[in-house]
Design a protein around this motif. Structure first.
Motif, mmCIF file in Angstrom:
data_model
loop_
_atom_site.group_PDB
_atom_site.id
_atom_site.type_symbol
_atom_site.label_atom_id
_atom_site.label_comp_id
_atom_site.label_asym_id
_atom_site.label_seq_id
_atom_site.Cartn_x
_atom_site.Cartn_y
_atom_site.Cartn_z
ATOM 1 N N GLY A 14 0.622 -1.060 0.195
ATOM 2 C CA GLY A 14 0.091 -0.119 0.202
ATOM 3 C C GLY A 14 0.905 1.325 0.134
ATOM 4 N N GLU A 15 2.172 1.363 -0.318
ATOM 5 C CA GLU A 15 3.073 2.232 -0.164
ATOM 6 C C GLU A 15 2.262 3.562 -1.185
ATOM 7 O OE1 GLU A 15 5.622 -0.596 -2.477
ATOM 8 O OE2 GLU A 15 4.139 -0.599 -0.968
ATOM 9 N N TYR A 16 2.186 4.784 -0.738
ATOM 10 C CA TYR A 16 1.856 5.815 -1.637
ATOM 11 C C TYR A 16 0.394 5.951 -1.717
ATOM 12 C CZ TYR A 16 6.633 6.108 -3.216
ATOM 13 O OH TYR A 16 8.072 6.475 -3.313
ATOM 14 N N GLY A 143 3.091 15.345 8.263
ATOM 15 C CA GLY A 143 2.044 14.937 7.454
ATOM 16 C C GLY A 143 2.150 13.100 7.282
ATOM 17 N N GLY A 144 1.665 12.741 6.139
ATOM 18 C CA GLY A 144 1.562 11.353 5.911
ATOM 19 C C GLY A 144 0.211 10.512 6.284
ATOM 20 N N SER A 145 0.148 9.353 6.038
ATOM 21 C CA SER A 145 -1.020 8.615 6.165
ATOM 22 C C SER A 145 -1.406 8.244 7.549
ATOM 23 C CB SER A 145 -1.017 7.262 5.353
ATOM 24 O OG SER A 145 -0.180 6.199 5.912
ATOM 25 N N GLY A 146 -0.263 8.122 8.440
ATOM 26 C CA GLY A 146 -0.621 7.848 10.156
ATOM 27 C C GLY A 146 -0.597 6.263 10.166
ATOM 28 N N ASP A 195 9.523 13.904 0.496
ATOM 29 C CA ASP A 195 9.692 14.502 -0.970
ATOM 30 C C ASP A 195 9.102 13.495 -1.592
ATOM 31 O OD1 ASP A 195 11.421 16.464 -0.116
ATOM 32 O OD2 ASP A 195 13.320 15.075 -0.599
ATOM 33 N N ALA A 196 8.992 11.972 -1.121
ATOM 34 C CA ALA A 196 8.372 11.108 -1.889
ATOM 35 C C ALA A 196 6.846 11.433 -1.877
ATOM 36 C CB ALA A 196 8.582 9.638 -1.391
ATOM 37 N N ILE A 197 6.253 11.696 -0.741
ATOM 38 C CA ILE A 197 4.865 11.854 -0.850
ATOM 39 C C ILE A 197 4.517 13.084 -1.765
ATOM 40 C CG2 ILE A 197 2.999 13.015 0.744
ATOM 41 C CD1 ILE A 197 4.289 11.488 3.060
ATOM 42 N N LYS A 198 5.147 14.147 -1.786
ATOM 43 C CA LYS A 198 5.186 15.304 -2.673
ATOM 44 C C LYS A 198 5.256 14.840 -4.143
ATOM 45 C CE LYS A 198 7.033 19.862 -3.452
ATOM 46 N NZ LYS A 198 7.940 21.050 -3.335
ATOM 47 N N ALA A 199 6.029 13.935 -4.581
ATOM 48 C CA ALA A 199 6.016 13.618 -6.012
ATOM 49 C C ALA A 199 4.977 12.790 -6.309
ATOM 50 C CB ALA A 199 7.437 12.647 -6.194
ATOM 51 N N GLY A 266 7.696 1.070 1.825
ATOM 52 C CA GLY A 266 7.434 2.368 1.946
ATOM 53 C C GLY A 266 8.078 3.176 0.843
ATOM 54 N N ALA A 267 8.738 4.442 0.991
ATOM 55 C CA ALA A 267 8.930 5.508 -0.320
ATOM 56 C C ALA A 267 10.103 4.741 -0.930
ATOM 57 C CB ALA A 267 9.547 6.668 0.434
ATOM 58 N N TRP A 268 9.799 4.494 -2.239
ATOM 59 C CA TRP A 268 10.874 3.842 -3.079
ATOM 60 C C TRP A 268 12.372 4.448 -3.295
ATOM 61 C CZ3 TRP A 268 8.810 0.936 -8.242
ATOM 62 C CH2 TRP A 268 7.781 0.038 -7.740
ATOM 63 N N GLY A 269 13.268 3.500 -3.265
ATOM 64 C CA GLY A 269 14.594 4.118 -3.205
ATOM 65 C C GLY A 269 15.534 4.095 -2.182
ATOM 66 N N GLY A 270 15.000 3.707 -1.013
ATOM 67 C CA GLY A 270 15.675 3.695 0.130
ATOM 68 C C GLY A 270 15.253 2.759 1.233
ATOM 69 N N ASP A 271 15.906 3.204 2.393
ATOM 70 C CA ASP A 271 15.576 2.375 3.510
ATOM 71 C C ASP A 271 15.645 0.861 3.244
ATOM 72 O OD1 ASP A 271 15.010 4.645 4.943
ATOM 73 O OD2 ASP A 271 13.188 4.777 4.281
ATOM 74 N N PHE A 272 14.549 0.088 3.841
ATOM 75 C CA PHE A 272 14.629 -1.521 3.458
ATOM 76 C C PHE A 272 14.086 -1.815 2.464
ATOM 77 C CE2 PHE A 272 16.041 -1.140 8.071
ATOM 78 C CZ PHE A 272 16.798 -2.216 8.127
ATOM 79 N N ILE A 273 14.158 -3.178 1.832
ATOM 80 C CA ILE A 273 13.642 -4.040 0.979
ATOM 81 C C ILE A 273 13.175 -5.226 1.530
ATOM 82 C CG2 ILE A 273 14.261 -2.889 -0.940
ATOM 83 C CD1 ILE A 273 16.573 -5.180 -1.439
ATOM 84 N N LEU A 274 12.339 -5.950 1.071
ATOM 85 C CA LEU A 274 12.123 -7.468 1.466
ATOM 86 C C LEU A 274 12.232 -8.392 0.359
ATOM 87 C CD1 LEU A 274 10.316 -9.357 3.348
ATOM 88 C CD2 LEU A 274 8.466 -8.897 1.913
#
Length: 301
Positions: A14-16, A143-146, A195-199, A266-274
């Motif tokens: 459900g990211e984005y 901000g964000g979904s919560g 930044d990811a949310i804004k895009a 989460g936001a694509w391009g960083g942090d963790f992947i599964l």
């Protein structure tokens, strides 16, 4: 001394789209953040933030009266904290009225560049301290979904979505029998969620159709009884978001020859992947310089 604690978070689906009301499968992590408060007579808020290694990474002294800045190790972060405290005071005008000063210590139990919710755990902890609604405080600050606030407060996997701007949290039974084949890999960089949310907000897409498809994939992932079905769902999810965002999947970008499946979180391009695979398969990522690899059971609460 009073102490508060909040769980970190990972978003499996459900990211984005979760920003627009889609159902997202989110899991609280074994990592999180503490906030401790001790009364003082300094007329100040003396704040110290510690890393998971107990090393101070941020200090600030604020006036208790109006949160004005007296001294700090990081002006930019201090201004962000002042904004959070002022929004907290707006939500609860009596916050800190009864004290003559406080010492505040925060401590992460994970490296702060991991992206497991250093901001959301802070917001939830401050909300507990000030007895305000954490979703309202989040909305007024980051901000964000919560969904990250919901993870901070729950000790089991959840399905999260917003209805008319109001959060809805459903605890779900998600404990895959094949979890020994699931691994979380850190991409060696933190992604900026704002930044990811804004895009994403600027995309001209049919969001209702996207939500419908994401909701279906979230349901299918929770129901997956074997690794093969699980992999089919995460591949569909990746390709759907890739098409929506007009961005290559992380597998195509960085790991095109990996034999297992890979999903962004989460936001694509960083942090963790599964990633799916075996412990031996994880050597593939280590050889590429990705050494922070956590088995599912080491990450998920």
């Amino acid at each position: 001394m009073t102490e508060f604690y909040s769980n970190g978070k990972l978003l499996l689906t459900g990211e984005y789209a979760i920003l627009d009301g889609a159902n997202g499968l989110a899991i609280p992590t074994k990592f999180g953040q503490y906030l401790s408060v001790k009364n003082a007579t300094t007329g100040q808020i003396n704040w110290q933030s510690l890393t998971d290694k107990n090393i101070p990474w941020f200090t600030v002294d604020l006036s208790l009266k109006d949160f004005s800045l007296l001294a700090t190790s990081d002006v930019q972060f201090a201004e962000r904290l002042i904004s959070i405290l002022r929004e907290t005071k707006a939500l609860n005008p009596s916050f800190l009225d009864a004290c003559n000063g406080v010492y505040v210590d925060t401590k992460l139990t994970f490296p702060k560049d991991w992206g497991l919710g250093s901001s959301s755990t802070l917001i939830n902890n401050i909300s507990q301290w000030a007895q305000v609604d954490p979703y309202k405080l989040l909305e007024a600050t980051f901000g964000g979904s919560g969904y990250d606030i919901a993870c901070a407060q729950n000790d089991t996997p959840i399905v999260y979505h917003k209805i008319g701007g109001n959060p809805k949290v459903e605890k779900v039974n998600f404990d895959p029998v094949f979890k020994n084949r699931l691994f979380f890999i850190y991409l060696n960089k933190k992604q900026n969620s704002r930044d990811a949310i804004k895009a994403y907000r600027q995309l001209n897409i049919d969001k209702n159709e996207l939500i419908t498809q994401i909701n279906g994939l979230t349901t299918q992932l929770i129901a997956a009884k074997d690794l093969g079905k699980f992999e089919t769902v995460i591949n569909r999810h990746e390709h759907l978001l890739s098409k929506t965002l007009k961005v290559e999947t992380i597998k195509n970008q960085l790991f095109p020859d990996y034999q297992g499946c890979i999903k962004s979180l989460g936001a694509w391009g960083g942090d963790f992947i599964l990633a799916t695979g075996t412990m031996d398969d994880m050597q593939y990522f280590r050889q590429k310089g990705y050494d922070t690899i956590l088995p599912y059971s080491s990450m998920v609460l």
